[in-house]
Scaffold this active site. Sequence first.
Site, mmCIF file in Angstrom:
data_model
loop_
_atom_site.group_PDB
_atom_site.id
_atom_site.type_symbol
_atom_site.label_atom_id
_atom_site.label_comp_id
_atom_site.label_asym_id
_atom_site.label_seq_id
_atom_site.Cartn_x
_atom_site.Cartn_y
_atom_site.Cartn_z
ATOM 1 N N SER A 76 0.792 -1.229 0.000
ATOM 2 C CA SER A 76 0.000 0.000 0.000
ATOM 3 C C SER A 76 0.824 1.279 0.000
ATOM 4 C CB SER A 76 -0.966 -0.001 1.187
ATOM 5 O OG SER A 76 -1.982 -0.959 0.990
ATOM 6 N N CYS A 92 6.872 -1.566 6.399
ATOM 7 C CA CYS A 92 7.117 -1.811 7.814
ATOM 8 C C CYS A 92 8.606 -1.842 8.128
ATOM 9 C CB CYS A 92 6.469 -3.110 8.252
ATOM 10 S SG CYS A 92 6.671 -4.459 7.072
ATOM 11 N N GLY A 120 4.514 0.643 9.428
ATOM 12 C CA GLY A 120 4.288 -0.032 10.697
ATOM 13 C C GLY A 120 5.625 -0.417 11.301
ATOM 14 N N ASN A 273 7.821 -7.466 11.769
ATOM 15 C CA ASN A 273 6.898 -6.367 11.485
ATOM 16 C C ASN A 273 5.537 -6.665 12.129
ATOM 17 O OD1 ASN A 273 6.201 -8.481 9.709
ATOM 18 N ND2 ASN A 273 5.274 -7.032 8.318
ATOM 19 N N PRO A 274 4.548 -5.759 12.044
ATOM 20 C CA PRO A 274 3.305 -5.934 12.802
ATOM 21 C C PRO A 274 2.530 -7.217 12.534
ATOM 22 C CG PRO A 274 3.501 -3.656 12.163
ATOM 23 C CD PRO A 274 4.637 -4.380 11.491
ATOM 24 N N CYS A 275 2.595 -7.756 11.345
ATOM 25 C CA CYS A 275 1.823 -8.981 11.068
ATOM 26 C C CYS A 275 2.672 -10.233 11.045
ATOM 27 C CB CYS A 275 1.077 -8.829 9.752
ATOM 28 S SG CYS A 275 -0.291 -7.680 9.885
ATOM 29 N N GLY A 276 3.937 -10.120 11.334
ATOM 30 C CA GLY A 276 4.760 -11.291 11.605
ATOM 31 C C GLY A 276 5.422 -11.965 10.434
ATOM 32 N N GLU A 277 5.218 -11.458 9.204
ATOM 33 C CA GLU A 277 5.777 -12.180 8.048
ATOM 34 C C GLU A 277 7.202 -11.768 7.707
ATOM 35 O OE1 GLU A 277 4.390 -8.429 6.133
ATOM 36 O OE2 GLU A 277 3.666 -9.740 7.736
ATOM 37 N N PRO A 417 0.331 -9.840 4.502
ATOM 38 C CA PRO A 417 -1.090 -9.521 4.383
ATOM 39 C C PRO A 417 -1.349 -8.699 3.123
ATOM 40 C CG PRO A 417 -0.255 -8.935 6.550
ATOM 41 C CD PRO A 417 0.930 -9.224 5.696
ATOM 42 N N GLY A 419 -4.630 -7.379 2.675
ATOM 43 C CA GLY A 419 -6.030 -7.077 2.969
ATOM 44 C C GLY A 419 -6.678 -6.113 2.009
ATOM 45 N N THR A 420 -6.042 -4.954 1.764
ATOM 46 C CA THR A 420 -6.663 -3.970 0.885
ATOM 47 C C THR A 420 -6.280 -4.175 -0.572
ATOM 48 O OG1 THR A 420 -4.888 -2.474 1.571
ATOM 49 C CG2 THR A 420 -7.012 -2.177 2.597
#
Length: 720
Positions: A76, A92, A120, A273-277, A417, A419-420
């Site tokens: 994004s 991130c 992030g 990072n925030p989502c762990g990947e 992720p 998501g968007t």
Amino acid sequence: MTRSIPRQALTDTAETVLERRYYLKDEQGKALENWETLCRRVANAVAVVDRDMEDYQELGDHFFNMIYYLDFLPNSPCLMNAGTDLGQLSACFVLPIEDSMDGIFTSIRNGALVHKTGGGTGYSFSRLRPKNSAVQSTQGVASGPLSFAAVFDAATETIKQGGKRRGANMGVLRVDHPDIMEFIVAKQDQTRYTNFNFSVAITDLFMEAVRDDLEYDLIDPSNRQVVDTLRARDVLEKIIDLAWHNGEPGVLFIDAANRDNTTPQLGQFEATNPCGEQWLLPYESCNLGSINLARYVKDGAVDWERLGETARLAIRFLDNVIDCNRFPIPEIAEMTQKTRKVGLGIMGLHDLLIQMELAYGSEEGRQLAAQIMAFIRKEAEVASIDLAARKGPFPAYDERINTYPARRNAALTSIQPTGTVSMIADCASGCEPYFSIVMIKNVMDGDRLLMVNKYFERVARAEGFYSVEVMEKVATSGTVVGHADIPLRWQEIFRTAQDITPEQHIRMQGILQQNGVDSSISKTINLPFSATPEDVRTSYMLGYELGCKGLTVYRDGSRDHQVLNTMADKTAVTSTEGLVQKAILPDVLSAKRYRLKDINQETIYLIVCFDENENPMEVFAKFPFDNRVDLKDKSTMWTTTCRLVSLALRYQIPMDEIIKQLDRSSGHLLDLPAQLGKLLKSFMAGTQHGFASICPECGGKLAFEEGCEVCRDCGYSKCS
């Protein structure tokens, strides 16, 4: 490059997401772009890095086609900021936290600068000395990691990432830190640390102690002294219990990550990072993009040739992103340039499997997914080695330490992720299965719109089992499974996230991790509401055994909003001569509160009170702006509307009639009638055992996937 297959028109959801989040706007908020001009802006900004290369004239067109036709989409921040004055393109970062007041507040400052530009952050609090330990410089005692985590959380709340992306953080603490038990239960109260995902960094030594039922050492990081011991199984049981209750903390297998550290000479991984990947060294950034696998099925087979071309071109794109990026602080620029890590991932895996008529949870589906990911990784390395020959390897490459061939990038692949961006591409997120196949969307004037998965509708019409009645049954039940009208073969292929067993989720994550993923994978292990703590334990143990580098579990309906009271007396409802009278409410009712934003982004709290059968009986609005003269009329309007809705509920007016009137009164998705209508609709759906988590932007229902909450109505994502 082979010409892309034709692109379907963007969906209404995609246009909504682009309009709200991605298109550049003028001072009045009017969009200055469309999808084509956005893609050209991004492609040209990234291609200009190679303006001195012989193929520069064609490169911008190749980048444009890859994005415009939805074959590949960058993360994004790249879509938002490429070619703009901001120019920060990374998703991130990981920032270090040193064990000193100066180090802690330097990290808070740096995190604020990152959030301001749309990124992030991941933090490890493991270097901070434990609570109540001695502080030599002040002759006092330390307040501990969690006290400082609260300061980081407050700073994030203030920044809000420039208005486009909400601040998101990962907070990590090693399992051998003396404050680990306090950390594990820290988010039991879901109103605290709301801008953080918390994860425990679990070591091999700890897992061996769990296996052998032994105690393990807690170590003060300031002096490396053993200060206590704990029974490993007790600690794991506490992690399991909290994860079962609300999905946090997650677990990160830190030793597994460091075994795959491609630059050990620069240090060890501490956080993600925030989502762990993305496991990242301090000050590294992740520069991400995803191939849309839905676009790579041709005549019932994987189009390997075109997939390879896209993978190679995507690596060049992501490598260029590093050079045209405007990083928030010099330390990040220096470290990112030193290792040049990129994360090429996937989305639309479930779309590809559906088109191949393979079930996501099947062994055949997993084997094909592994083959595809390994192929992408191989093609990515070919491209990175070629770039190294043309531009030089990443500066930290040392042939005496790094045994792999000289390449441009220290890491190449992850699964992040989407998501968007997956909403733009109209495909399933990342490596996740679809969360739903048919949804009912309530629109203006009380109308109900059936939203049917394009592949399912195509199959249902072709095989003759499509009807509005069948689609509504699927939407109401939330699953295609168990409907006699749907052939068993298609029930298996169209199983959604909650129809797939936890073991099947984990085995998919494990086989992808083993076959082509350099860093890690952001994925949610979805559990049904009826799942037990034993199911969580099994998930963790299997994930560790399969080599996963982290796991997030989420039990459906477990992450409710704040409960204000848990005592409820029976509600008295009487009837006289066939007339329903107003319910008499007890002094104490159970309630839940929802923090929302109105059309002007003002914070409003909606509080819903229930009887003992979880029927809503009253609604209230609470305003932080009660004393503001300019908003007095708004406060009065909201209060009056809530009182009328409460009265209707207590007189047992059918809820669908209340919703219909609210919809007719709505002037905008974010006004009060729309918000109340959304809440009541989510209750009527009954899919989340009461009210679902509510989108703070449009009032829609949030889904928990890829370790993050996302809204499929408006494109809101807490993390991406």
